[in-house]
Design an enzyme around this catalytic site. Sequence first.
Site, PDB file in Angstrom:
ATOM      1  N   ASP A  36      19.800  17.388   0.335  1.00  0.00           N
ATOM      2  CA  ASP A  36      19.727  16.453   1.463  1.00  0.00           C
ATOM      3  C   ASP A  36      20.598  17.001   2.589  1.00  0.00           C
ATOM      4  OD1 ASP A  36      18.795  13.190   1.590  1.00  0.00           O
ATOM      5  OD2 ASP A  36      20.087  13.973   3.207  1.00  0.00           O
ATOM      6  N   LYS A  41      25.814  12.217   1.045  1.00  0.00           N
ATOM      7  CA  LYS A  41      24.961  11.913  -0.119  1.00  0.00           C
ATOM      8  C   LYS A  41      25.089  13.010  -1.163  1.00  0.00           C
ATOM      9  CE  LYS A  41      21.387   9.112   2.080  1.00  0.00           C
ATOM     10  NZ  LYS A  41      19.977   8.835   2.184  1.00  0.00           N
ATOM     11  N   THR A 129       5.342   9.144   2.487  1.00  0.00           N
ATOM     12  CA  THR A 129       4.080   8.516   2.906  1.00  0.00           C
ATOM     13  C   THR A 129       3.667   9.087   4.255  1.00  0.00           C
ATOM     14  OG1 THR A 129       4.818   6.519   1.780  1.00  0.00           O
ATOM     15  CG2 THR A 129       2.984   6.288   3.320  1.00  0.00           C
ATOM     16  N   ASN A 219      -0.302  -0.859   0.606  1.00  0.00           N
ATOM     17  CA  ASN A 219       0.694  -1.659   1.319  1.00  0.00           C
ATOM     18  C   ASN A 219       0.042  -2.623   2.301  1.00  0.00           C
ATOM     19  OD1 ASN A 219       2.941  -0.843  -0.052  1.00  0.00           O
ATOM     20  ND2 ASN A 219       3.492   0.774   1.383  1.00  0.00           N
ATOM     21  N   CYS A 273     -22.405 -19.614   2.463  1.00  0.00           N
ATOM     22  CA  CYS A 273     -21.092 -20.210   2.186  1.00  0.00           C
ATOM     23  C   CYS A 273     -19.932 -19.556   2.927  1.00  0.00           C
ATOM     24  CB  CYS A 273     -20.803 -20.165   0.687  1.00  0.00           C
ATOM     25  SG  CYS A 273     -21.917 -21.207  -0.240  1.00  0.00           S
ATOM     26  N   LYS A 331     -28.083 -11.244  -0.282  1.00  0.00           N
ATOM     27  CA  LYS A 331     -27.894 -10.358  -1.425  1.00  0.00           C
ATOM     28  C   LYS A 331     -29.165 -10.344  -2.268  1.00  0.00           C
ATOM     29  CE  LYS A 331     -25.247 -13.531  -4.374  1.00  0.00           C
ATOM     30  NZ  LYS A 331     -24.034 -13.677  -5.151  1.00  0.00           N
TER      31      LYS A 331
END
Length: 439
Positions: A36, A41, A129, A219, A273, A331
Site C-alpha cells: 500500500d 497501513k 469495482t 449493488n 394487472c 404473454k
Amino acid sequence: MNETQELRIVVVGLGYVGVTAAACLSSQGHEVFGVDINEAKVAALNEGHSPIVEPGVAELVGAAVSRGKLQASSTLPDLDTYDLAIVCVGTPSAADGSHNMTFIAESARQIATAAARTSTPLTVAFRSTFRPGTMENLIEPIFLEAIGSNFAEQVELVYNPEFLRESTAVADYFAPPKIVVGTSQGRHSETMAILHDGIAAPIFETGFREAEITKFIDNSWHAVKVAFANEVGRVCAAYDVDASVAHEIFVSDTKLNISPYYTRPGGAFGGSCLPKDVRAMQSIARSAAVEAQLLNSLLETNASHKSFQLNRVLSSVNPGGRVLLVGLAFKAGTDDMRESPNVDLAAGLLERGYQVRIVDPFVRTSSLVGQNLGQVMTELPNLRSLLIDEKDVDNRDFDLIVLNSAPSNALELDAARVLDLRRIATSATDPTRTREHEA
Ligand SMILES: NC(=O)c1ccc[n+]([C@@H]2O[C@H](COP(=O)([O-])OP(=O)(O)OC[C@H]3O[C@@H](n4cnc5c(N)ncnc54)[C@H](O)[C@@H]3O)[C@@H](O)[C@H]2O)c1
C-alpha cells in the site's frame, strides 16, 4: 506453484477489501505480501495490527504475521516468485459520478513494469469495482505497453469481483454468495481455481465484461430493494397498515416475489394487472402525499423499454420491410391483449409504414370481448387482416421475424430472419445486430 497448492500472493491496496483478503488468504496457508502506498497501513500490518476495523480481521492478521505468512511494504516485491497479484486499490467517485481510475491505472502500470522484469508466469486479478470494458480498454493496453504483444503468454489477466459485506466480511469471504472469474475469453484459470479451492459457492467463469458489470448490477439491485421497501413502507404507514406484517407476507412468496421470476432482461411488462395496479399504487401514494419516486418511475422506464425494443426492430429491417410478429397477447397462452407491449410494437411498425403480419394462435378476433376488444381495436383497427394462420406462414414472405413469445412447434422459422425480443442480446449473439454493425 508448489505442491501443497499454497500460493504466493501479492495483495495491492490494503483497504477494507485488501486487508480482509490478505488476512483470510494467509489464514488458509497462502503466503501473502501486502502493498500500500500508505506507509502507516504498511507499518501497522507489519506490527501485526489490522489497519482497518472489521470483525475477526485483527486476530487473523496478528496470527499470520507472527507465523511469517503475512508482511507488507509500500513498494512491490520482485514478482518472480509470486503466482498471483490481487489488486484491491480504491475507485472513488469522480465529480461526474464515474469512478476515478487513477489508482487502478497506477497500480496496473507498477505490476506490469515489475512483471516485465521477470519471465515467470503471473496471474493478475483485479478486485476493485470498475465499469465494463476497463480490462480491455485500460488494463490490457497497460500490460501490452510494458511487456509487449505476447504479454498474455506470461501474464494471465483476471477480473474477480468480491461480494463481502463490511462487518461480516470474514464470514462472507469463506462463504460468498458466488465466485465470478472473468477472463478475456471466459477461459478457466487454474490459479483462481486453486485460490477458491475449498470455498463452497457457485462459480461463474465468464468474459471480462460480464464479470465487470456483476457488482454494479448487484449493488443497484440492493439499492432498488431498499428504496422499494422504504417506499411501500411509507405508503403502509400513511394508510395505517402494519408494514412488518405486509413485509412478512411479501417475503413469504418465494415463487413470484423473492425469486428469479421477473428478473430476466427481455420484454416490457404489460397485461391487465401490472400497469393498472402500478398506476393505482402511484395514486394511493400520491393521495396520502407519500413521495414515491421509484414507483412513479416504473411506467416511464417500461415505456423506454418499449421504445428500445421498437428500435431494435427498426434497425434490423429496411424501411417499409415485411415483418412477421410472433405473439400479440401480453404473454403466450392467453388472448389477453390489454396493455400488451406487443400491440404497441405492431402499431409502432404500422405507423412507420412497415408491412406487418402477426401470428398468435390464441388470438381469435371473433372471440374478443370487452376491454380486450376495445383496446386492441383502438390501436390496431385492422387486426383481422394482420393476423395470419401458423400454417400459412412462409418464411420467404418476410424480411424479419420478430419473436415476442415462444413460437409453437407448428411454426418452422428460418433462424437467419429471426430477431428474438424475449432476450436482450449483445452484438455477438444477435445475428441481426451483428449484420447491422458489419453494414
Ligand atoms: N469496501 C467494500 O466492502 C467493497 C466491497 C466490494 C468491492 N469493493 C471495491 O474494492 C475496491 C477497494 O475498496 P476498499 O473499500 O478496500 O478501498 P479503500 O479506499 O479502503 O482502500 C484502497 C487502498 O488502496 C491503496 N492504494 C491506492 N493506490 C495504490 C497503489 N498504487 N498501490 C498500492 N496501494 C494503493 C490506498 O492507499 C488504500 O489503502 C473499490 O473499487 C471498491 O469499490 C469494496
